[in-house]
Enzyme design. Structure first.
Site, short mmCIF file in Angstrom:
data_model
loop_
_atom_site.label_atom_id
_atom_site.label_comp_id
_atom_site.label_asym_id
_atom_site.label_seq_id
_atom_site.Cartn_x
_atom_site.Cartn_y
_atom_site.Cartn_z
N GLU A 216 0.81 -1.22 0.00
CA GLU A 216 0.00 0.00 0.00
C GLU A 216 0.85 1.28 0.00
O GLU A 216 0.36 2.35 0.37
CB GLU A 216 -0.94 0.01 1.21
N HIS B 193 -0.62 5.93 7.57
CA HIS B 193 -1.81 5.14 7.21
C HIS B 193 -2.10 4.20 8.36
O HIS B 193 -1.21 3.50 8.85
CB HIS B 193 -1.57 4.35 5.92
ZN LIG Z 1 -4.29 -0.40 4.88
#
Ligand SMILES: [Zn+2]
Length: 258
Positions: A76, A95
């Site tokens: 990600e 995140h």
């Molecule tokens: Zn994530």
């Protein structure tokens, strides 16, 4: 490459995010090195990041490692690369899959908004990014809710909006991600961690207040002026908790800094 001080702050930042429950085995912190490059840890739980050897330098342009022999990274990472690309003044990104925050990403009738003075920066509206907006454009995509491409990352970055009064910064420092978590941006490691911690605290306070009020009950949120003024005050004092947060992780043997 980053200076020793930047590396130490990055590693301690990973530890602090874990200590405060913002990340667990998943979730990550990144830090911008230049207009072209950023660093993130290799594929490793943030609590276990401990040395320069755990860091990978990525290109903002495509989210790929600078060195061909780089260790495996997070799938990600495009969350980070696309936010740095869209907002040149963002210096650090978090995140998180915070369980305090995720409920607000799937409950459109009760959006997250500032109601706790340490989180005025959230304002009267926190945008929610829905991966389905991208899935609808290409139904062959894997619909895992994860941001595993520049296309998904760019769509998420766009949700933060462009600031009208602060060129290069997003209009919203935080965006929720439906059924997944949130992303937070800042102009330093200290700031992005501070905002991430207080986003989760605001979510807890709001959840408690809405439980007290019951369905249809009234919860008193900040108006725009209160949120803006409280947000500025928090930003002015963002450096204050940092030495405490560092001391907490330094004293815990789980967190190592080599
Ligand atoms: Zn994530």
């Amino acid at each position: 490459m980053a200076s020793n001080d930047e590396i130490r702050r990055y590693i301690r930042g990973c530890h602090i995010l874990h200590f405060h429950g913002i990340v667990d085995a998943y979730g990550h912190l990144s830090y911008r090195l230049s207009d072209r490059l950023f660093i993130m840890s290799r594929y490793l739980a943030p609590a276990l990041v401990s040395s320069l050897a755990d860091l990978v330098v990525y290109k903002i342009e495509d989210g790929e490692p600078l060195m061909e022999d780089a260790p495996n990274g997070f799938s990600e990472r495009y969350i980070h690369s696309e936010i740095y690309k869209a907002y040149p003044k963002v210096k650090a990104v978090v995140h998180s899959h915070s369980l305090d925050v995720v409920p607000f990403s799937i409950s459109p009738s009760t959006p997250l908004r500032a109601c706790f003075h340490m989180a005025g920066f959230l304002g009267t509206e926190v945008p929610v990014w829905d991966a389905a907006t991208v899935y609808r454009e290409d139904e062959t995509m894997v619909q895992s809710m994860l941001v595993r491409s520049t296309r998904l990352g760019a769509s998420l970055a766009q949700t933060l909006g462009v600031a009208a009064d602060a060129e290069g910064l997003p209009r919203h420092p935080v965006a929720l991600m439906r059924g997944h978590g949130f992303v937070c941006t800042g102009d330093s490691i200290e700031m992005v961690i501070s905002k991430s911690i207080y986003t989760a605290q605001n979510a807890r306070v709001q959840m408690a207040a809405q439980s007290l009020a019951g369905g249809g009950g009234h919860v008193h949120f900040f108006n725009e002026r209160e949120a803006a003024d409280a947000g500025r005050t928090t930003i002015a004092g963002a450096a204050k908790p940092w030495p405490l947060w560092v001391a907490e992780v330094e004293l815990n043997p789980l967190y190592s800094l080599k």
